[in-house]
Enzyme design. Structure first.
Site, PDB file in Angstrom:
ATOM      1  N   LYS A 150       6.291   5.334  49.951  1.00 22.95           N
ATOM      2  CA  LYS A 150       6.848   6.678  50.149  1.00 22.95           C
ATOM      3  C   LYS A 150       5.965   7.725  49.462  1.00 22.95           C
ATOM      4  CE  LYS A 150      11.340   4.613  50.731  1.00 22.95           C
ATOM      5  NZ  LYS A 150      12.630   4.203  50.169  1.00 22.95           N
ATOM      6  N   GLN A 160      16.484   5.027  45.229  1.00 28.66           N
ATOM      7  CA  GLN A 160      15.971   3.780  45.785  1.00 28.66           C
ATOM      8  C   GLN A 160      17.007   2.672  45.567  1.00 28.66           C
ATOM      9  OE1 GLN A 160      13.017   3.389  47.578  1.00 28.66           O
ATOM     10  NE2 GLN A 160      13.886   1.376  47.993  1.00 28.66           N
ATOM     11  N   ASP A 218      17.710  10.431  53.021  1.00 32.70           N
ATOM     12  CA  ASP A 218      17.899   9.050  53.479  1.00 32.70           C
ATOM     13  C   ASP A 218      18.964   8.993  54.579  1.00 32.70           C
ATOM     14  OD1 ASP A 218      16.413   6.878  52.729  1.00 32.70           O
ATOM     15  OD2 ASP A 218      17.443   6.560  50.814  1.00 32.70           O
TER      16      ASP A 218
END
Ligand code: NAP
Length: 285
Positions: free
Chosen positions: A51, A95, A118
């Site tokens: 990322k 995460q 997300d």
């Protein structure tokens, strides 16, 4: 058979996003993604690294907050609340997975849906049910699958699509996005009575389970489009998906490799969501 080359499609998307980021920067708007990492799980470290690289490629600013395994739910929520209030932050990502003592749904709920790049909050997931027009910040993996199919001009309208795996972050939202585009969808999970009957009838099979060789050549029809989202490690340490690529590729019309299929698309769609969130927060259409 044509390979669905996620790496190529993702790189094209990142190039386009870089142009958008450049033009935002010219207006003094600097898109920024903040990633919260708890502990040092090797898979999480590797995803975070990918990322970060994509941010560097597109010019999106990157901030990483690291916490020890012992963090509590409330401590994480406090951090998220501060990030929600910071004008220079446009995307917030925790995460996953986080350690057991942390209650993930509360952590996700704390993220401002406008910064939920997300696409995991109930607000962003719920909006997807309305129509494709409301898929504003969709979950990145299903969005990556759709974008890849679009790139190869694969119109799912009228297709029978079987999705294997029904998680909240992949299988369920992917089902919704395919349904939104006119596919007739079947979603299979651990309690499905006859998995083979459901994959055999499908024009499009998407599998996201995390079990090596779950889908074999006898379970798909000739000309199938196979999208393998699963990630597993082989004995030699190399990655593979949930399906038997070698034998299915002889039967399929299109197939994704693992690695190099959906994985890079997921990261690219995270970058796309970050740019979208930046534009939304700055009221740019
Ligand atoms: P998950 O939350 O563990 O969900 C797995 C799903 O598969 C569940 O719905 C489960 O059913 C179902 N399942 C388990 N065994 C099954 C079987 N034998 N037959 C049919 N369904 C079965 O996993 P996830 O987060 O969705 O991830 C799935 C896989 O995709 C993993 O390998 C993950 O690493 C990978 N992934 C890849 C990307 C990418 O970018 N490429 C992104 C995210 C995830 P129940 O819920 O009923 O148990």
């Amino acid at each position: 058979m044509e390979l669905l080359d996620g790496r190529k499609v993702a790189n094209d998307l990142l190039d386009t996003l870089k142009i958008e980021v450049d033009s935002l920067q010219k207006r003094d708007i600097l898109p920024k993604l903040v990633v919260i990492l708890v502990g040092d799980n090797p898979a999480s470290l590797s995803y975070v690294k990918q990322k970060r690289k994509a941010c560097e490629k597109t010019g999106i600013l990157w901030e990483q907050i690291n916490y020890d395994e012992s963090i509590t739910t409330n401590e994480l929520i406090d951090t998220i609340k501060k990030l929600n209030n910071r004008d220079d932050v446009h995307g917030i990502l925790v995460q996953l997975p986080v350690p057991e003592q942390v209650f993930t749904p509360d952590v996700i709920r704390a993220i401002d849906p406008k910064k939920d790049v997300d696409g995991f909050t109930a607000y962003n997931l719920g909006k997807m049910f309305l129509s494709p027009d409301f898929e504003d910040l969709p979950p990145c993996t299903p969005a990556g699958v759709i974008k890849m199919l679009d790139y190869y001009n694969i119109d799912v309208s009228g297709m029978d699509a079987t999705i294997v795996g029904a998680s909240n972050i992949v299988g369920k939202p992917l089902t919704t996005m395919l349904l939104n585009r006119g596919a007739t969808t079947t979603t299979c999970h651990i309690k499905t009575k006859d998995l083979k009957a459901n994959t055999l009838k499908a024009d499009l099979v998407c599998v996201a389970v995390g079990k090596r060789n779950l889908i074999t050549e006898d379970m798909v029809k000739d000309g199938v489009i196979l999208v393998d989202i699963g990630i597993n490690k082989k004995e030699d340490g190399k990655l593979c998906g949930d399906s038997d690529f070698e034998s299915i590729s002889k039967k399929a019309s299109y197939i994704t490799p693992v690695p190099g299929g959906v994985g890079p698309m997921t990261v690219a769609c995270l970058m796309e969501n970050t740019v979208k969130a930046t534009k939304n927060l700055n009221k740019i259409t």
